[in-house]
Design a protein around this motif. Structure first.
Motif, PDB file in Angstrom:
ATOM      1  N   HIS A  78      25.398  10.170 -45.872  1.00 49.15           N
ATOM      2  CA  HIS A  78      26.186  11.389 -46.123  1.00 49.15           C
ATOM      3  C   HIS A  78      27.243  11.169 -47.205  1.00 49.15           C
ATOM      4  CE1 HIS A  78      24.563  13.601 -42.698  1.00 49.15           C
ATOM      5  NE2 HIS A  78      24.555  12.447 -42.075  1.00 49.15           N
ATOM      6  N   HIS A  83      24.584   8.370 -29.572  1.00 51.16           N
ATOM      7  CA  HIS A  83      23.506   7.426 -29.804  1.00 51.16           C
ATOM      8  C   HIS A  83      22.859   7.025 -28.480  1.00 51.16           C
ATOM      9  CE1 HIS A  83      22.193   3.134 -30.628  1.00 51.16           C
ATOM     10  NE2 HIS A  83      21.346   3.886 -31.261  1.00 51.16           N
ATOM     11  N   CYS A  98      28.108  11.488 -37.616  1.00 53.19           N
ATOM     12  CA  CYS A  98      27.947  10.660 -38.813  1.00 53.19           C
ATOM     13  C   CYS A  98      28.566  11.368 -40.016  1.00 53.19           C
ATOM     14  CB  CYS A  98      26.470  10.387 -39.086  1.00 53.19           C
ATOM     15  SG  CYS A  98      25.765   9.223 -37.919  1.00 53.19           S
ATOM     16  N   GLU A 124      23.147   5.442 -41.335  1.00 54.87           N
ATOM     17  CA  GLU A 124      23.030   6.902 -41.203  1.00 54.87           C
ATOM     18  C   GLU A 124      24.280   7.586 -41.776  1.00 54.87           C
ATOM     19  OE1 GLU A 124      20.587   9.753 -40.531  1.00 54.87           O
ATOM     20  OE2 GLU A 124      19.998   7.742 -39.933  1.00 54.87           O
ATOM     21  N   ILE A 125      25.435   6.975 -41.508  1.00 57.33           N
ATOM     22  CA  ILE A 125      26.702   7.517 -42.025  1.00 57.33           C
ATOM     23  C   ILE A 125      26.707   7.457 -43.552  1.00 57.33           C
ATOM     24  CG2 ILE A 125      29.210   7.106 -42.155  1.00 57.33           C
ATOM     25  CD1 ILE A 125      28.997   6.068 -39.224  1.00 57.33           C
ATOM     26  N   HIS A 129      22.316   0.581 -37.837  1.00 56.48           N
ATOM     27  CA  HIS A 129      21.516   1.752 -38.232  1.00 56.48           C
ATOM     28  C   HIS A 129      22.342   3.028 -38.210  1.00 56.48           C
ATOM     29  CE1 HIS A 129      20.956   1.798 -33.834  1.00 56.48           C
ATOM     30  NE2 HIS A 129      20.839   3.109 -33.983  1.00 56.48           N
ATOM     31  N   ILE A 130      23.390   3.053 -37.361  1.00 48.95           N
ATOM     32  CA  ILE A 130      24.269   4.236 -37.374  1.00 48.95           C
ATOM     33  C   ILE A 130      25.132   4.201 -38.631  1.00 48.95           C
ATOM     34  CG2 ILE A 130      26.227   5.366 -36.209  1.00 48.95           C
ATOM     35  CD1 ILE A 130      24.979   4.785 -33.606  1.00 48.95           C
ATOM     36  N   LEU A 157      30.159  -0.194 -34.732  1.00 53.06           N
ATOM     37  CA  LEU A 157      28.998   0.700 -34.598  1.00 53.06           C
ATOM     38  C   LEU A 157      27.732  -0.052 -35.017  1.00 53.06           C
ATOM     39  CD1 LEU A 157      30.457   3.958 -36.174  1.00 53.06           C
ATOM     40  CD2 LEU A 157      30.313   3.382 -33.774  1.00 53.06           C
ATOM     41  N   LEU A 165      24.693  13.395 -33.083  1.00 47.06           N
ATOM     42  CA  LEU A 165      24.769  12.136 -33.842  1.00 47.06           C
ATOM     43  C   LEU A 165      24.928  12.433 -35.335  1.00 47.06           C
ATOM     44  CD1 LEU A 165      24.614   9.047 -33.570  1.00 47.06           C
ATOM     45  CD2 LEU A 165      22.172   9.208 -33.941  1.00 47.06           C
ATOM     46  N   GLU A 166      24.140  13.378 -35.790  1.00 49.13           N
ATOM     47  CA  GLU A 166      24.199  13.793 -37.204  1.00 49.13           C
ATOM     48  C   GLU A 166      25.589  14.329 -37.540  1.00 49.13           C
ATOM     49  OE1 GLU A 166      21.567  13.661 -39.259  1.00 49.13           O
ATOM     50  OE2 GLU A 166      22.216  14.886 -40.952  1.00 49.13           O
ATOM     51  N   VAL A 209      30.191   9.019 -31.343  1.00 46.76           N
ATOM     52  CA  VAL A 209      28.986   8.510 -32.023  1.00 46.76           C
ATOM     53  C   VAL A 209      28.208   7.610 -31.074  1.00 46.76           C
ATOM     54  CG1 VAL A 209      28.146   7.034 -33.889  1.00 46.76           C
ATOM     55  CG2 VAL A 209      29.968   8.593 -34.329  1.00 46.76           C
TER      56      VAL A 209
END
Lengths: 172, 373
Positions: free
Chosen positions: B30, A110, A122, B26-27, B22-23, B19, A118-119, A106
């Motif tokens: 989902h 990034h 995640c 993003e996680i 913003h990541i 992390l 990245l998607e 990740v």
């Protein structure tokens, strides 16, 4: 097809096609700068001080797989249905890594700005969280419960509405 | 590819909290609602991250079978209006104190979240803000293209009451509730919809508004509801319409074990039509509307009672519709046309509503929270 050398933080070099390397927007912009400086003849060496060798190799696997004929750089718009399905299976297998490796991926995705990867990462981490109770999540990810006792109970109660099963149990 | 011997991962400590934020956000995109709720209970960082209103805007309603749909709708639209996570609100169905403002939301529990002990002040400001949003509903509806629910879709008036906010329901909320309840009772069923013309119509409408098929309240805009009732509550004036609507009602009657299919159909159609009429309820006497709906729902209720305990759920559902309507019917409000003497008109409306009063410089009485919309 021009090749570029990507140098990891620990000094290991990886030769890849510029097409695969350009899947990373960071590398793409670095390449553009280098090309302007050094011309098209000399070999292009891109130093990536924030990515270790092991992670870079993994990232490059993704880039190479996703730049094979039939795929496009950004969105797989022109990919055939079969190819798309194959890629999905490949992605699923690609994500079979340890949690630590996933974190590094990740971070690398990034830093290198590879939106697809990245998607995918995640989603991979989200899959690890999904379906787990708070205790399990804490245990799995090594999180420390920093709530006070009363606060924790309050938060648990406010979240009951979303947890259907727990709410039904509470009613019973 | 030139490869070096595997030197393993870097030694930099890496865990979920290391992390970037913003990541992590993003996680969280989902993760479903259960996951978000579980995550919010793990630690402070995730409590705040999982509470982001943007993660809760597409909350599906049908998974919450045990929660009152109205409460759920109130929760979500408050979340949207006040930018707080929906789970922070506690919705009380408090008709004992005020029938005009049957939904009460105490704000004691928000002290920690707001980092302020003055929730009374917050309550006052939030009530004004929501009233303002309700007042600007028409402008916003023209601008707003997304499918989320706004306070004006559900609430008519808001007022602060020391440490809580109290809400008066919009009459059309009854339509939302009934429509969703009908969906919940699988009426009309997919099997019915597959029959003849209905299927074609349904498919066409569903394509236009995909959320309708999922039964998500945020998508239930007025036009969708009209489209829905156009298809399913057709006037039994022509033979063709009867042919379309009959199997649906037969199915409902079959599912519910009802004997009198015709009565069921007529009652539901009339009730639904009447409820739809409430959407454009300007100058409508809601007492009359409620009386009519009660009269039309009556036969269905009787049928349920005749059938026996099997249909307790349907009976409860009908009673809930009636309860919402009864509450709505108490709000005999007519829209006040804005004009020169709007303040005086407000005064008339004020008298009708018996709302808490504030004096104004014109000697008129103004409703707390701003002029009538």
């Amino acid at each position: 097809m021009r090749t570029v050398i990507l140098r990891s933080s620990d000094g290991a070099d990886h030769i890849v096609s510029s097409e695969a390397a350009s899947l990373s927007r960071t590398v793409q912009s670095l390449l553009e700068e280098l090309e302007a400086k050094e011309g098209e003849e000399s070999p292009l060496i891109v130093p990536l001080p924030n990515v270790c060798d092991c992670t870079l190799r993994k990232v490059l696997q993704y880039c190479i797989q996703h730049t094979e004929p039939g795929t496009n750089l950004t969105g797989r718009i022109h990919v055939s249905e079969t190819r798309r399905r194959d890629l999905e299976v490949w992605d699923r297998n690609y994500m079979l890594v340890s949690t630590d490796e996933l974190y590094h991926l990740v971070m690398a995705a990034h830093y290198l700005n590879v939106p697809g990867l990245l998607e995918l990462c995640c989603e991979g981490i989200a899959n690890l969280i999904r379906g787990k109770s708070p205790q399990h999540v804490r245990q799995h990810f090594g999180l420390v419960n920093n709530f006070e006792k009363a606060e924790e109970e309050d938060i648990r109660r406010t979240n009951l509405w979303a947890l259907v099963d727990e709410k039904e149990l509470a009613k019973k | 590819m030139i490869t070096s011997p595997d030197q393993g991962l870097s030694n930099i400590a890496c865990n979920l909290l290391s992390l970037p934020e913003h990541i992590l956000s993003e996680i969280l995109k989902h993760i479903d609602i259960d996951g978000l709720s579980a995550l919010a209970q793990t630690c402070r960082v995730f409590f705040h991250l999982a509470g982001s209103p943007s993660l809760w805007q597409q909350c599906p309603y049908y998974r919450h079978r045990s929660e009152d749909l109205l409460s759920l709708a109130a929760r979500l639209c408050l979340s949207r209006a006040l930018h707080l996570p929906p789970q922070a609100f506690r919705i009380d169905d408090d008709m004992g104190r005020s029938l005009k403002f049957p939904v009460a939301i105490p704000l004691f529990n928000l002290r920690r979240l707001l980092c302020s002990p003055h929730v009374d002040e917050f309550s006052d400001r939030a009530a004004s803000a929501i009233t303002d949003q309700i007042g600007r509903a028409s402008w916003r509806r023209a601008q707003n293209r997304d499918a989320s629910l706004w306070p004006a879709d559900i609430f008519l008036f808001v007022r602060s009451d020391r440490f809580s906010m109290r809400f008066a329901l919009r009459a059309s909320t009854a339509t939302h509730v009934m429509l969703l309840d009908l969906h919940r009772f699988r009426w009309p069923t997919r099997a019915c919809a597959e029959e003849a013309r209905a299927e074609y119509l349904l498919n066409r409408k569903v394509q236009e508004s995909p959320l309708l098929a999922k039964g998500a309240l945020p998508a239930m805009k007025t036009d969708h509801m009209w489209a829905f009732f156009d298809i399913y509550c057709t006037k039994p004036s022509t033979k063709a319409n009867d042919q379309v609507s009959k199997p649906k009602v037969t199915m409902l009657a079959h599912v519910q074990g009802l004997k009198d299919v015709v009565a069921t159909r007529d009652s539901l159609q009339k009730a639904a039509k009447q409820l739809v009429a409430l959407l454009g309820w300007t100058n409508m006497n809601l007492h009359t509307a409620y009386d009519n709906v009660e009269r039309w729902l009556g036969p269905v209720e009787e049928l349920c009672l005749q059938v026996g305990s099997k249909d307790v759920e349907l009976l409860l559902h009908l009673r809930r519709i009636k309860r919402v309507l009864r509450v709505s019917a108490k709000l005999v409000v007519k829209d006040v046309v804005p004009g020169q003497d709007s303040l005086c008109r407000n005064r008339i409306a004020q008298k009708r509503l018996c709302l808490p009063n504030y004096g104004c410089e014109h000697g008129c009485i103004l409703r707390r929270g701003g002029p009538l919309s």
